[in-house]
Design a protein around this motif. Structure first.
Motif, PDB file in Angstrom:
ATOM      1  N   ALA A  17       0.814  -1.093   0.109  1.00 36.14           N
ATOM      2  CA  ALA A  17       0.032  -0.039   0.039  1.00 36.14           C
ATOM      3  C   ALA A  17       0.870   1.289   0.000  1.00 36.14           C
ATOM      4  CB  ALA A  17      -1.053   0.013   1.191  1.00 36.14           C
ATOM      5  N   VAL A  18       0.263   2.207  -0.665  1.00 38.29           N
ATOM      6  CA  VAL A  18       1.056   3.359  -0.756  1.00 38.29           C
ATOM      7  C   VAL A  18       0.182   4.460  -0.026  1.00 38.29           C
ATOM      8  CG1 VAL A  18       1.947   5.354  -1.907  1.00 38.29           C
ATOM      9  CG2 VAL A  18       2.516   3.005  -2.514  1.00 38.29           C
ATOM     10  N   VAL A  19       0.297   5.096   1.022  1.00 35.97           N
ATOM     11  CA  VAL A  19      -0.649   6.356   1.428  1.00 35.97           C
ATOM     12  C   VAL A  19       0.332   7.530   1.619  1.00 35.97           C
ATOM     13  CG1 VAL A  19      -1.690   7.150   3.546  1.00 35.97           C
ATOM     14  CG2 VAL A  19      -1.545   4.659   3.078  1.00 35.97           C
ATOM     15  N   VAL A  20      -0.437   8.622   0.787  1.00 36.36           N
ATOM     16  CA  VAL A  20       0.031   9.968   0.859  1.00 36.36           C
ATOM     17  C   VAL A  20      -0.417  10.872   2.075  1.00 36.36           C
ATOM     18  CG1 VAL A  20       0.312  11.948  -0.680  1.00 36.36           C
ATOM     19  CG2 VAL A  20       0.332   9.789  -1.805  1.00 36.36           C
ATOM     20  N   PHE A  21       0.368  11.258   2.714  1.00 40.72           N
ATOM     21  CA  PHE A  21       0.119  12.384   3.661  1.00 40.72           C
ATOM     22  C   PHE A  21       0.267  13.723   3.654  1.00 40.72           C
ATOM     23  CE2 PHE A  21       0.677   9.829   8.047  1.00 40.72           C
ATOM     24  CZ  PHE A  21      -0.182   9.135   7.698  1.00 40.72           C
ATOM     25  N   TYR A  22      -0.645  14.553   4.002  1.00 40.10           N
ATOM     26  CA  TYR A  22      -0.293  16.136   3.941  1.00 40.10           C
ATOM     27  C   TYR A  22      -0.975  16.756   5.300  1.00 40.10           C
ATOM     28  CZ  TYR A  22      -0.140  20.854   2.300  1.00 40.10           C
ATOM     29  OH  TYR A  22      -0.024  22.404   2.179  1.00 40.10           O
ATOM     30  N   ASN A  23      -0.103  17.163   6.209  1.00 47.56           N
ATOM     31  CA  ASN A  23      -0.651  17.722   7.358  1.00 47.56           C
ATOM     32  C   ASN A  23      -1.854  16.512   7.999  1.00 47.56           C
ATOM     33  OD1 ASN A  23       0.668  20.157   7.281  1.00 47.56           O
ATOM     34  ND2 ASN A  23      -0.834  20.943   5.990  1.00 47.56           N
ATOM     35  N   PRO A  24      -1.184  15.419   8.146  1.00 46.70           N
ATOM     36  CA  PRO A  24      -2.290  14.437   8.913  1.00 46.70           C
ATOM     37  C   PRO A  24      -2.469  14.745  10.260  1.00 46.70           C
ATOM     38  CG  PRO A  24       0.044  13.611   8.827  1.00 46.70           C
ATOM     39  CD  PRO A  24       0.093  14.780   7.855  1.00 46.70           C
ATOM     40  N   ASP A  25      -3.837  14.276  10.441  1.00 52.48           N
ATOM     41  CA  ASP A  25      -4.003  14.267  12.095  1.00 52.48           C
ATOM     42  C   ASP A  25      -4.113  13.056  12.635  1.00 52.48           C
ATOM     43  OD1 ASP A  25      -6.410  12.741  11.070  1.00 52.48           O
ATOM     44  OD2 ASP A  25      -7.828  14.673  11.075  1.00 52.48           O
ATOM     45  N   ALA A  26      -4.505  12.704  13.852  1.00 54.91           N
ATOM     46  CA  ALA A  26      -4.207  11.458  14.539  1.00 54.91           C
ATOM     47  C   ALA A  26      -5.142  10.422  13.581  1.00 54.91           C
ATOM     48  CB  ALA A  26      -4.606  11.897  16.236  1.00 54.91           C
ATOM     49  N   ALA A  27      -6.092  10.648  13.333  1.00 54.54           N
ATOM     50  CA  ALA A  27      -7.096   9.679  12.716  1.00 54.54           C
ATOM     51  C   ALA A  27      -6.476   9.253  11.367  1.00 54.54           C
ATOM     52  CB  ALA A  27      -8.250  10.513  12.381  1.00 54.54           C
ATOM     53  N   CYS A  28      -5.628  10.120  10.592  1.00 52.40           N
ATOM     54  CA  CYS A  28      -4.865   9.806   9.581  1.00 52.40           C
ATOM     55  C   CYS A  28      -4.015   8.623   9.908  1.00 52.40           C
ATOM     56  CB  CYS A  28      -4.439  10.854   8.789  1.00 52.40           C
ATOM     57  SG  CYS A  28      -5.574  11.941   8.000  1.00 52.40           S
ATOM     58  N   VAL A  29      -3.148   8.900  10.998  1.00 53.70           N
ATOM     59  CA  VAL A  29      -2.001   8.047  11.371  1.00 53.70           C
ATOM     60  C   VAL A  29      -2.619   6.826  11.702  1.00 53.70           C
ATOM     61  CG1 VAL A  29      -0.323   7.890  13.212  1.00 53.70           C
ATOM     62  CG2 VAL A  29      -0.733  10.121  12.118  1.00 53.70           C
ATOM     63  N   ASP A  45       5.092  11.407   3.070  1.00 51.28           N
ATOM     64  CA  ASP A  45       4.603  12.612   3.872  1.00 51.28           C
ATOM     65  C   ASP A  45       4.979  13.903   3.225  1.00 51.28           C
ATOM     66  OD1 ASP A  45       3.746  14.300   5.395  1.00 51.28           O
ATOM     67  OD2 ASP A  45       4.798  13.428   7.490  1.00 51.28           O
ATOM     68  N   ASN A  46       4.013  14.575   2.469  1.00 50.83           N
ATOM     69  CA  ASN A  46       4.170  15.834   1.621  1.00 50.83           C
ATOM     70  C   ASN A  46       4.066  16.901   2.749  1.00 50.83           C
ATOM     71  OD1 ASN A  46       4.936  14.967  -0.741  1.00 50.83           O
ATOM     72  ND2 ASN A  46       2.720  15.197  -1.635  1.00 50.83           N
ATOM     73  N   THR A  47       3.940  16.688   3.999  1.00 52.07           N
ATOM     74  CA  THR A  47       3.982  17.809   4.910  1.00 52.07           C
ATOM     75  C   THR A  47       5.327  18.926   5.072  1.00 52.07           C
ATOM     76  OG1 THR A  47       2.523  16.506   6.288  1.00 52.07           O
ATOM     77  CG2 THR A  47       3.438  18.429   7.403  1.00 52.07           C
ATOM     78  N   PRO A  48       5.104  19.860   4.900  1.00 53.47           N
ATOM     79  CA  PRO A  48       6.203  20.829   5.030  1.00 53.47           C
ATOM     80  C   PRO A  48       6.945  21.028   6.328  1.00 53.47           C
ATOM     81  CG  PRO A  48       4.533  22.194   3.931  1.00 53.47           C
ATOM     82  CD  PRO A  48       3.840  20.832   4.542  1.00 53.47           C
ATOM     83  N   GLY A  49       8.227  20.564   6.423  1.00 51.41           N
ATOM     84  CA  GLY A  49       8.980  20.453   7.715  1.00 51.41           C
ATOM     85  C   GLY A  49       9.262  18.908   7.956  1.00 51.41           C
ATOM     86  N   ILE A  50      10.633  18.395   8.420  1.00 51.65           N
ATOM     87  CA  ILE A  50      10.833  17.287   8.639  1.00 51.65           C
ATOM     88  C   ILE A  50      10.492  16.548   9.708  1.00 51.65           C
ATOM     89  CG2 ILE A  50      12.748  15.478   8.557  1.00 51.65           C
ATOM     90  CD1 ILE A  50      12.164  16.414   5.708  1.00 51.65           C
ATOM     91  N   THR A  51       9.763  15.389   9.901  1.00 48.25           N
ATOM     92  CA  THR A  51       9.540  14.639  11.114  1.00 48.25           C
ATOM     93  C   THR A  51       9.824  13.531  11.251  1.00 48.25           C
ATOM     94  OG1 THR A  51       7.675  14.599  12.676  1.00 48.25           O
ATOM     95  CG2 THR A  51       7.192  14.234  10.588  1.00 48.25           C
ATOM     96  N   THR A  52       9.424  12.446  11.930  1.00 45.98           N
ATOM     97  CA  THR A  52       9.768  11.131  12.009  1.00 45.98           C
ATOM     98  C   THR A  52       8.570  10.171  12.234  1.00 45.98           C
ATOM     99  OG1 THR A  52      10.169  11.094  14.299  1.00 45.98           O
ATOM    100  CG2 THR A  52      12.109  11.455  13.081  1.00 45.98           C
ATOM    101  N   ALA A  53       8.498   9.172  11.759  1.00 47.77           N
ATOM    102  CA  ALA A  53       7.433   8.194  11.984  1.00 47.77           C
ATOM    103  C   ALA A  53       7.112   8.108  13.481  1.00 47.77           C
ATOM    104  CB  ALA A  53       7.925   6.726  11.593  1.00 47.77           C
ATOM    105  N   ALA A  54       8.129   8.030  14.451  1.00 44.72           N
ATOM    106  CA  ALA A  54       7.782   7.964  15.829  1.00 44.72           C
ATOM    107  C   ALA A  54       7.172   9.114  16.045  1.00 44.72           C
ATOM    108  CB  ALA A  54       9.121   7.593  16.532  1.00 44.72           C
TER     109      ALA A  54
END
Length: 307
Positions: A17-29, A45-54
């Motif tokens: 599966a491929v899921v595309v994120f953009y400013n995801p909320d908790a429900a998306c996660v 994840d296309n959200t501006p700014g780098i984060t981590t899966a954790a």
């Protein structure tokens, strides 16, 4: 075909599966984590700014890629699919971050394509019927006809040849991915799925709707009702992409003339709906005009603010 018993060969095939994120909320996660519990899942994840899966709360089962910026839906899908191809997967099911797939979608769509592969049938993609309760319930499948769309009620236990499927919930046959080619990065968003399906059919591949598989999916923002009919509304930037890409695709040979004839009728209607009914009418009108001009000039890619 419905509920078909899969052969040993089919069982050996791998689906990701491929899921595309953009400013995801908790429900998306949470949705991505549920998918990852059933299939190998790549989150782009296309959200501006780098984060981590954790930091997002994603499961360790998720293969997470942070772009750090919005590179567009087409590019994000390509990134995810290419990772599945490199890892030897046979099918890629695509999801928006707000899509909630039923369990049978994850097995029935690959089974339909696997059956086609076994008999030498060139199926590029298969997808479910989708249900947006805010609009008209279960949407029909679509074939392009001159100056209109042929709408096919999703019933029966056999796949239906169609001209177009929305990307979310659709299953790509990776056997033919390199033959069809990746999604068109230059479109960024809007009509990305339509262009890919049109290109696949232009190259002699089939696009199949699977009527017994249903997925809930919301198109656009809160719809507006005009003369008793609901139309999905978007923000001004999305309307820029929608009108720009419609004009750009109208110039391409791989896109059927029947679709172009329908768009010729629908575009003026969209201008009226999207520019007269929102509260910020002037901003919508400005972005629609820029989209039309950029589409005519062939200026594609991500939108850049004018000076």
């Amino acid at each position: 075909m419905h509920g078909v018993a899969m052969s040993v060969e089919t069982h050996s095939l791998r689906t990701g599966a491929v899921v595309v994120f953009y400013n995801p909320d908790a429900a998306c996660v949470s949705r991505a984590n549920r998918i990852a519990a059933m299939l190998h899942c790549v989150v782009i994840d296309n959200t501006p700014g780098i984060t981590t899966a954790a930091a997002l709360g994603l499961s360790e089962l998720v293969q997470y890629v942070a772009n750090g910026e919005n590179v567009g839906v087409a590019t994000a899908i390509n990134q995810g699919v290419e990772r599945l191809v490199i890892s030897g997967f046979d099918f890629a099911i695509l999801f928006d971050q707000d899509s909630e797939p039923p369990a049978n979608l994850l097995t029935e769509l690959p089974a339909v394509i696997a059956k086609a592969n076994q008999v030498g049938d060139r199926v590029a993609i298969a997808g479910p019927a989708y249900d947006d309760p805010r609009l008209r319930g279960v949407a029909p499948f679509v074939r392009f006809r001159w100056f209109k769309l042929e709408r096919i009620v999703p019933t029966g236990d056999q796949p239906i040849d169609v001209d177009f499927l929305i990307s979310s919930g659709s299953c790509i046959n990776l056997r033919w991915w390199s033959n069809v080619g990746p999604m068109d990065d230059s479109l960024f968003i809007d009509f990305v799925d339509l262009e890919w399906c049109a290109r696949a059919k232009h190259k002699g591949f089939r696009v199949l709707g699977v009527p017994w598989v249903r997925m809930s999916h919301e198109l656009g923002g809160e719809p507006v009702r005009i003369f008793g009919r609901a139309y999905p509304m978007h923000n001004p930037l999305r309307h820029y992409y929608l009108f720009r890409n419609a004009v750009a695709l109208a110039k391409r040979r791989s896109v059927p003339a029947t679709w172009k004839s329908t768009e010729l009728i629908k575009l003026p209607v969209r201008v009226v709906i999207y520019c007269c009914f929102p509260s910020d009418r002037l901003e919508h009108l400005k972005m629609v005009w820029r989209g039309l001009c950029d589409g005519a000039r062939g200026r594609l890619g991500a939108y850049r603010t004018r000076r």
